[in-house]
Design an enzyme around this catalytic site. Structure first.
Site, mmCIF file in Angstrom:
data_model
loop_
_atom_site.group_PDB
_atom_site.id
_atom_site.type_symbol
_atom_site.label_atom_id
_atom_site.label_comp_id
_atom_site.label_asym_id
_atom_site.label_seq_id
_atom_site.Cartn_x
_atom_site.Cartn_y
_atom_site.Cartn_z
ATOM 1 N N HIS A 33 0.830 -1.207 0.000
ATOM 2 C CA HIS A 33 0.000 0.000 0.000
ATOM 3 C C HIS A 33 0.868 1.262 0.000
ATOM 4 O O HIS A 33 0.460 2.314 0.491
ATOM 5 C CB HIS A 33 -0.955 0.026 1.200
ATOM 6 C CG HIS A 33 -1.782 -1.199 1.340
ATOM 7 N ND1 HIS A 33 -2.993 -1.387 0.690
ATOM 8 C CD2 HIS A 33 -1.561 -2.355 2.032
ATOM 9 C CE1 HIS A 33 -3.481 -2.575 0.991
ATOM 10 N NE2 HIS A 33 -2.630 -3.191 1.796
ATOM 11 N N SER A 64 16.770 19.428 -15.520
ATOM 12 C CA SER A 64 15.590 20.235 -15.784
ATOM 13 C C SER A 64 16.043 21.571 -16.336
ATOM 14 O O SER A 64 17.084 22.108 -15.926
ATOM 15 C CB SER A 64 14.787 20.441 -14.488
ATOM 16 O OG SER A 64 13.834 21.468 -14.638
#
Length: 337
Positions: free
Chosen positions: A153, A283
């Site tokens: 999870h 980036s």
């Protein structure tokens, strides 16, 4: 390899695909295969006295002289790509040009050529998957006893080992390799069965169904490809669907590995990381970032590949009666891509 970027090109022609795969699905290779099939057909027909040895020799001597510019020029006039290649080939063959494609329909040539290209493509992919599995095996051994936290999870759960986690990815890839090999073993060509699969044109030329069967057997042995027993104008399009399903299964496994890597590279965990070149830019706005761009590309392309079996499903399910042409244009995309 130089590229003309003044017009749209598929990214697979220059950004993503391997040189070997581009060669298999190139226009030049396709046309060489068409000519190889025409030559093989003529060789077998010579054995039955339908054409002469001189005509066959003429085709053989010009089979590699692909002239795409001339074929496209003819196609612009007649609106049929395979017939344009026949005419371009025939122009080069003053003795044998008239017997090219004798008794055949377009898909006797194109479907056999596509099956050969699919076979070569699957062989290439299977070789790469085997190499990838070998890399996984080495890493599984290396990290077999290195502990790490397992997550369920997306929450920390219990300890596992890196080697055991890697073994799960490798197990999926082994299943994929088995399925790819199964599809590869089952690949067949259309054979030579004419316009609606009944072989009427060949039977008329040869005089009997048994001789037609022998002709097909000889040509397919030359091509190294088995033939379907029954076809319409095309081989069963279910074959394309099966191949693309197997490839989508491989993409599924690669997608999971790449997605997990992206999670594990995120700063809150920071356990795994892609290589990052000395001059690589993370980036344009945030140069400090180290984005998992290779894993992201894998996931992006896997998402695209997962959709292609649906198109192949429609090609098989909606090929009406003995054949409709609505599979033709999309197969030029979904098979190579």
């Amino acid at each position: 390899m130089s590229q003309d970027h003044s017009s749209f090109q598929s990214p697979f022609t220059w950004r993503y695909a391997s040189p070997e795969m581009r060669a298999i699905w190139s226009e030049a290779h396709k046309r060489r295969l068409w000519r190889r099939i025409w030559v093989a057909l003529a060789e077998a027909q010579a054995d039955f006295g339908l054409v002469t040895a001189a005509q066959v020799a003429d085709l053989q001597s010009h089979a590699d002289q692909i002239d795409i510019a001339r074929a496209l020029q003819i196609e612009a006039e007649i609106k049929h790509d395979l017939m344009a290649e026949i005419k371009a080939f025939a122009e080069q063959c003053p003795i044998g040009g008239g017997i090219i494609h004798l008794g055949a329909t377009s898909m006797d040539i194109e479907d056999n050529a596509d099956a050969l290209r699919m076979r070569d493509s699957l062989d290439l992919i299977r070789t790469r998957v085997k190499a990838l599995l070998a890399s996984f095996a080495a890493k599984i051994d290396e990290y077999a006893d290195v502990p790490t936290m397992a997550f369920t999870h997306l929450q920390p759960a219990e300890p596992t080992t890196i080697g055991y986690r890697l073994a799960q990815y490798a197990q999926d890839l082994l299943i994929d390799l088995d399925e790819l090999s199964h599809v590869r073993r089952g690949l067949k060509g259309k054979g030579f069965k004419g316009a609606v699969g009944t072989s009427a044109s060949y039977i008329e030329l040869l005089g009997s169904a048994s001789q037609r069967d022998e002709l097909e057997t000889r040509v397919m042995l030359t091509l190294g490809l088995p033939a379907f027993n029954a076809t319409t104008q095309t081989y069963p399009r279910k074959q394309d669907w099966l191949a693309l399903n197997a490839l989508a299964g491989l993409a599924q496994s690669l997608n999971k590995f790449a997605f997990d890597l992206r999670v594990l590279q995120s700063p809150p965990i920071g356990e795994w990381r892609e290589p990052f070149g000395a001059k690589q830019v993370g980036s344009s706005a945030m140069p400090f970032k180290r984005n998992p761009i290779n894993a992201e590309k894998i996931d992006s392309l896997a998402r695209y590949l997962a959709q292609l079996p649906r198109v192949a499903w429609d090609d098989a399910a909606v090929s009406l009666l003995e054949r409709t042409l609505d599979d033709s244009a999309n197969r030029r995309l979904i098979l190579p891509e």
